[in-house]
Write an enzyme that holds these catalytic residues in place. Structure first.
Site, PDB file in Angstrom:
ATOM      1  CB  CYS A  90      -1.001  -0.008   1.145  1.00 30.24           C
ATOM      2  SG  CYS A  90      -2.399   1.110   0.822  1.00 30.24           S
ATOM      3  CG  HIS A 180      -3.625  -2.774   3.561  1.00 34.39           C
ATOM      4  ND1 HIS A 180      -2.490  -2.275   4.157  1.00 34.39           N
ATOM      5  CD2 HIS A 180      -4.355  -1.697   3.154  1.00 34.39           C
ATOM      6  CE1 HIS A 180      -2.529  -0.959   4.130  1.00 34.39           C
ATOM      7  NE2 HIS A 180      -3.640  -0.581   3.515  1.00 34.39           N
ATOM      8  CD  GLU A 182      -0.712  -4.730   5.811  1.00 28.36           C
ATOM      9  OE1 GLU A 182      -0.927  -3.525   5.967  1.00 28.36           O
ATOM     10  OE2 GLU A 182      -1.006  -5.338   4.754  1.00 28.36           O
TER      11      GLU A 182
END
Length: 251
Positions: A90, A180, A182
């Site tokens: 990102c 994303h 994570e």
């Protein structure tokens, strides 16, 4: 080879390495996590076999408020140009793009927020990290800026209808992903609470705990093997793409 040592830059306290950090260590990596400005960034990448830069709420060139962003961009450029396995997530992907000649601007189609699918491009099917991903992998978006122009020589690996440049490779082994992988349920719900205007642009119900739990299970099934391959790339157990030969045009 001993465990590859990865420098993990965390630009924002609200976006830790989370499950991605667990996947990287489970695959055998040793993580050196730095949260600037509290943690000093290294001057170079000596002693590291890989570099990961996470997301954050700032803009990729917001140096007036976050002067240490210049050091992050320098490290990302060094990783990309030095052939070090590098992964920007990102904001990290935006910083990597800006650091190597691309451009990042406010998205003219509005924020991209919530669970989505991205679509692999042809080049992804022969990429050592992306080849084994499904055609349309699950991802999580939460950004207002877009990578408008990729760096010269970058290869587009995944796209989406709203914003084209979702994943790319620069050189042999530097990667940027404009989404994303994570996050956790709690992290995403905290973002939605802190940025209600952005959250309101998402589909109704996507921030419900049950919905986010399922999304993160789907993300883990797809992206944990990707993280394992990144560690294998850093360890030299799998090879990066072959360099593109430069040929002169025929007369």
């Amino acid at each position: 080879m001993s465990a590859p040592r990865l420098l993990v830059i965390q630009p924002d306290r609200s976006d830790p390495a989370g499950p991605l950090g667990d996947w990287l260590t489970a695959a055998g990596a040793e993580l050196d996590v730095r949260l600037p400005p509290e943690d000093e960034l290294p001057d170079d990448l000596d002693g590291y076999q890989g570099l990961v830069c996470l997301g954050g709420g700032m803009n990729a060139e917001e140096d007036d408020k976050y002067p240490w962003l210049n050091s992050v961009r320098n490290l990302l450029a060094a990783g990309a140009h030095g052939g070090l396995p590098t992964l920007g997530i990102c904001l990290g992907a935006q910083l990597l793009a800006v650091a190597t000649g691309g451009s990042v601007v406010p998205g003219d189609k509005g924020p991209e927020v919530g669970p989505y699918l991205v679509s692999k491009k042809d080049a992804a099917w022969t990429d050592p990290l992306f080849a084994d991903l499904p055609l349309m992998p699950d991802v999580l978006h939460f950004h207002g800026d877009e990578i408008r122009r990729l760096p010269v020589g970058a290869v587009l690996l995944a796209s989406a209808p709203k914003y084209t440049n979702q994943a790319y490779r620069l050189g042999r082994c530097a990667y940027g992903i404009q989404f994303h992988i994570e996050t956790t349920v709690d992290v995403v719900q905290a973002w939605a609470a802190e940025a209600p205007d952005m959250a309101a642009t998402a589909r109704p119900g996507v921030f419900d705990t049950e919905a986010l739990t399922q999304v993160h299970e789907d993300i883990a099934a797809t992206w944990q093997p990707f993280a394992t391959r990144f560690v294998q790339l850093a360890a030299g157990e799998i090879q990066p793409v072959e360099p593109t030969p430069h040929t002169l045009p025929l007369a």
